[in-house]
Design a protein around this motif. Structure first.
Motif, PDB file in Angstrom:
ATOM      1  N   VAL A 204       0.836  -1.202   0.000  1.00 21.01           N
ATOM      2  CA  VAL A 204       0.000   0.000   0.000  1.00 21.01           C
ATOM      3  C   VAL A 204       0.873   1.255   0.000  1.00 21.01           C
ATOM      4  N   GLU A 205       1.934   1.242   0.815  1.00 22.86           N
ATOM      5  CA  GLU A 205       2.827   2.395   0.872  1.00 22.86           C
ATOM      6  C   GLU A 205       3.568   2.628  -0.439  1.00 22.86           C
ATOM      7  N   SER A 206       3.754   1.594  -1.225  1.00 20.71           N
ATOM      8  CA  SER A 206       4.514   1.733  -2.473  1.00 20.71           C
ATOM      9  C   SER A 206       3.678   2.274  -3.622  1.00 20.71           C
ATOM     10  N   VAL A 207       2.362   2.342  -3.454  1.00 19.91           N
ATOM     11  CA  VAL A 207       1.490   2.828  -4.517  1.00 19.91           C
ATOM     12  C   VAL A 207       1.198   4.320  -4.255  1.00 19.91           C
ATOM     13  N   PRO A 208       1.634   5.187  -5.168  1.00 21.86           N
ATOM     14  CA  PRO A 208       1.409   6.623  -4.972  1.00 21.86           C
ATOM     15  C   PRO A 208      -0.077   6.952  -4.864  1.00 21.86           C
ATOM     16  N   GLY A 209      -0.396   7.801  -3.906  1.00 16.58           N
ATOM     17  CA  GLY A 209      -1.762   8.250  -3.745  1.00 16.58           C
ATOM     18  C   GLY A 209      -2.644   7.365  -2.872  1.00 16.58           C
ATOM     19  N   LEU A 210      -2.159   6.182  -2.457  1.00 19.32           N
ATOM     20  CA  LEU A 210      -2.961   5.294  -1.623  1.00 19.32           C
ATOM     21  C   LEU A 210      -2.807   5.567  -0.142  1.00 19.32           C
ATOM     22  N   HIS A 211      -1.673   6.036   0.273  1.00 24.82           N
ATOM     23  CA  HIS A 211      -1.476   6.278   1.701  1.00 24.82           C
ATOM     24  C   HIS A 211      -1.552   7.770   1.982  1.00 24.82           C
TER      25      HIS A 211
END
Length: 54
Positions: A46-53
């Motif tokens: 989740v942290e690696s996907v921009p805009g998700l966290h």
């Protein structure tokens, strides 16, 4: 011999597929339970996907 995986097993393999993510997980959680390891791996995804966290 063939052993089918559960959904949790499939999710674990998908989360641990990336060597960098897997090595980071091992260095942080060490010998904790499967549930702790899979939760940590999922959080890294989740942290690696921009805009998700936030």
């Amino acid at each position: 011999m063939f052993f089918p995986l559960t959904w949790k097993g499939c999710e674990f393999i998908a989360a641990a597929r990336d060597n960098t993510r897997w090595n980071k997980t091992l260095s942080v959680v060490g010998s904790f339970t499967f549930e702790v390891i899979i939760t940590y791996l999922q959080n890294l995804i989740v942290e690696s996907v921009p805009g998700l966290h936030s």
